[in-house]
Motif scaffolding. Structure first.
Motif, short mmCIF file in Angstrom:
data_model
loop_
_atom_site.label_atom_id
_atom_site.label_comp_id
_atom_site.label_asym_id
_atom_site.label_seq_id
_atom_site.Cartn_x
_atom_site.Cartn_y
_atom_site.Cartn_z
N LEU A 263 27.05 58.97 21.98
CA LEU A 263 26.56 59.03 20.60
C LEU A 263 25.53 60.15 20.42
N PRO A 264 25.50 60.78 19.25
CA PRO A 264 24.49 61.82 18.99
C PRO A 264 23.14 61.19 18.69
N ALA A 265 22.11 62.01 18.72
CA ALA A 265 20.75 61.52 18.48
C ALA A 265 20.57 60.98 17.07
N ASP A 266 21.36 61.48 16.12
CA ASP A 266 21.25 60.98 14.74
C ASP A 266 22.27 59.88 14.43
N GLY A 267 22.87 59.32 15.49
CA GLY A 267 23.84 58.25 15.31
C GLY A 267 23.20 56.88 15.46
N PHE A 268 24.04 55.85 15.51
CA PHE A 268 23.58 54.47 15.66
C PHE A 268 24.34 53.80 16.80
N ALA A 269 23.58 53.07 17.63
CA ALA A 269 24.16 52.22 18.67
C ALA A 269 23.91 50.78 18.29
N LEU A 270 24.97 50.01 18.10
CA LEU A 270 24.86 48.60 17.75
C LEU A 270 25.10 47.78 19.01
N LEU A 271 24.08 47.07 19.46
CA LEU A 271 24.15 46.37 20.75
C LEU A 271 23.93 44.88 20.57
N ASN A 272 24.68 44.10 21.36
CA ASN A 272 24.62 42.65 21.30
C ASN A 272 23.38 42.13 22.02
N ALA A 273 22.46 41.61 21.25
CA ALA A 273 21.20 41.13 21.82
C ALA A 273 21.39 39.89 22.68
N ASP A 274 22.54 39.22 22.57
CA ASP A 274 22.79 38.00 23.33
C ASP A 274 23.45 38.26 24.68
N ASP A 275 23.77 39.50 24.97
CA ASP A 275 24.47 39.84 26.21
C ASP A 275 23.56 40.74 27.06
N PRO A 276 23.06 40.25 28.19
CA PRO A 276 22.11 41.05 28.98
C PRO A 276 22.71 42.35 29.51
N TYR A 277 24.01 42.36 29.78
CA TYR A 277 24.63 43.60 30.27
C TYR A 277 24.71 44.65 29.16
N VAL A 278 24.95 44.20 27.94
CA VAL A 278 24.94 45.14 26.82
C VAL A 278 23.52 45.64 26.55
N GLY B 252 21.35 46.11 28.66
CA GLY B 252 21.04 47.07 29.70
C GLY B 252 21.47 48.49 29.37
N MET B 253 22.22 48.67 28.29
CA MET B 253 22.70 50.00 27.89
C MET B 253 21.70 50.75 27.03
N THR B 254 20.58 50.13 26.70
CA THR B 254 19.64 50.77 25.78
C THR B 254 19.14 52.12 26.29
N GLY B 255 19.05 52.26 27.60
CA GLY B 255 18.56 53.53 28.15
C GLY B 255 19.62 54.60 28.28
N ARG B 256 20.86 54.29 27.87
CA ARG B 256 21.95 55.24 28.02
C ARG B 256 22.28 56.00 26.74
N THR B 257 21.51 55.78 25.68
CA THR B 257 21.86 56.41 24.42
C THR B 257 20.66 57.11 23.80
N ARG B 258 20.94 58.20 23.09
CA ARG B 258 19.92 58.91 22.31
C ARG B 258 19.87 58.39 20.88
N ALA B 259 20.88 57.60 20.51
CA ALA B 259 21.02 57.16 19.13
C ALA B 259 20.00 56.07 18.78
#
Length: 456
Positions: free
Chosen positions: A209-224, A226-233
């Motif tokens: 994802l680009p820096a001006d994009g959006f990452a929608l992540l499931n707060a109920d899934d710990p593995y998802v 864990g992806m917060t550090g993999r995106t600039r969005a």
């Protein structure tokens, strides 16, 4: 586009093309039966059929030309790799029409979430979404090629059978918005040893994802999470967790196993009543709501869209009420432990006091844990107090049957060798008022059993 321009884009040579300026004005297809006049037929080679054998029929059906790996005696653009060429053509189109590309992935619920999201967005603006589950390196570009200059939103389901798949797909269609539903045990045989390997593969979407994009992540899934550090969005969390910006409150279920809840977003709150069965559908609806929120839709508009949405894809908790009172629930499009558990619980809630019959086959790609996971499923069927289990096939389904029997909860357990056997046993034992649930991985073929039972 003209055939000549398409040939330039994909690096093709023309064969038997009387008019290089002939226009392709309709979407492409890989099934000659789905060709529409003005379209392009892509002749791919599958495990059982070779599309080149159907080239003449595709032209007769209205295709302007065939994208092929060899001359076929009818107008053709010949390339070394048809799949690669379709991808190049899709990327070329995207570069010229520039819709908002939304990519979504996850181990369970992709197709249902995609269908919900499409129905919310198309009330707002022109939307094109993945058809059925065309979510791989061939299906995704075919979806892109259905878009045109009027398309505002392009919703792309992205499947990942192994690491690197999402990197390839996001290269074909770079997303501005990326949604990750969950991390489960689907495809562990090809991805690695466990959920961490699946998470690494699924995380390729948010990494793209680009820096001006959006990452929608499931707060109920710990593995998802864990992806917060993999995106600039920019990250927007959804789920039932209190930390989610898009969440559900006051969740409840009616006597038809349909869920309702209060949708909470940064713009406010509004009631949602889903027409889909199962508590797990709340998560799918929240995922769709999170994307719509990121795109600027208001909470009332999102809630109205979710409430109006209907099941679109066959084989996903598809309910058929027979005239004799038997209810057939066809969930046989595919299966993994997570979707099996969700489906069984949904059907148990739907049935209420009625007699329940589970017709279950193998779950594929479960690696060394396969037998244990099938046994766990057998115990769950017993714990949920299904009245009958029909286990279909040798190997792992036998472990499922053995575990169900060992629970000693009074459930009748039958084992059959194949789909024909399952249909024969189910037909013989079903009674008016029963609810029958049919599910397995797609390669088992139980969808045919479900259709036959529904049509009986």
């Amino acid at each position: 586009m003209t055939l000549n321009r398409i040939a330039q884009v994909v690096g093709a040579s023309r064969h038997d093309v009387p008019d290089p300026q002939a226009l392709v004005t309709a979407p492409s297809a890989v099934d000659s039966r789905e060709v529409v006049p003005g379209g392009l037929f892509a002749a791919t080679v599958g495990a059982r059929v070779d599309g080149h054998d159907y080239a003449a029929g595709a032209i007769a059906g209205g295709a302007v030309a065939v994208l092929a790996a060899r001359p076929v005696g009818v107008p053709a653009l010949v390339v070394e790799d048809v799949q690669l060429a379709i991808g190049l053509l899709a990327r070329h189109l995207l570069d010229h029409i520039s819709p908002t590309v939304i990519g979504l992935t996850g181990s369970v619920g992709k197709t249902t979430t995609k269908d919900l999201l499409a129905q919310v967005l198309e009330r707002h603006a022109a939307t094109v979404a993945t058809d059925r589950s065309f979510n791989n390196e061939l299906g995704l570009p075919l979806t892109v090629l259905r878009a045109d200059a009027t398309t505002r939103y392009l919703v792309l389901e992205m499947g990942a059978g192994r690491k690197g798949d999402l990197t390839y797909l996001t290269g074909l269609a770079p997303p501005q918005v990326g949604l990750v539903l969950n991390v489960g045990s689907a495809h562990v045989e090809r991805m690695g040893a466990g959920p961490a390997d699946v998470a690494e593969a699924k995380g390729e979407l948010v990494a793209a994802l680009p820096a001006d994009g959006f990452a929608l992540l499931n707060a109920d899934d710990p593995y998802v999470m864990g992806m917060t550090g993999r995106t600039r969005a920019e990250i927007l969390l959804y789920g039932r967790s209190s930390q989610a910006q898009v969440r559900a409150e006051n969740v409840r279920m009616d006597d038809r196993a349909r869920t309702a809840f209060e949708l909470v977003t940064p713009s406010g709150r509004a009631p949602v009543e889903l027409d889909l069965i199962g508590d797990h559908q709340v998560g799918n609806a929240l995922a769709a709501a999170a994307v719509a929120t990121a795109l600027g839709l208001g909470v009332a508009e999102i809630a109205d869209g979710l409430t109006a949405a209907r099941r679109r894809s066959a084989g996903r908790l598809e309910i058929v009420e027979r005239p004799d009172g038997i209810t057939v629930v066809n969930d046989a499009y595919n299966a993994n432990p997570e979707s099996m558990r969700a489906g069984l619980r949904a059907v148990r809630a739907l049935a209420g006091p009625r007699r329940t019959v589970a017709v279950l086959g193998a779950m594929g790609q479960q690696a060394d844990a396969s037998r244990a996971r099938h046994a766990e499923l057998g115990r769950l069927v017993a714990d949920l107090r299904f009245d009958v289990l029909i286990a279909v096939g040798a190997g792992d389904p036998l472990a499922m049957a053995e575990a169900a029997e060992s629970a000693n909860l009074g459930m009748a357990v039958h084992t059959v060798q194949d789909v024909a056997g399952a249909l024969r046993v189910a037909t013989a034992l079903l009674e008016p008022g029963d609810v029958v649930f049919v599910k397995a991985s797609s390669e088992i073929g139980l969808a045919a059993c479900a259709r036959a039972l529904a049509d009986a």
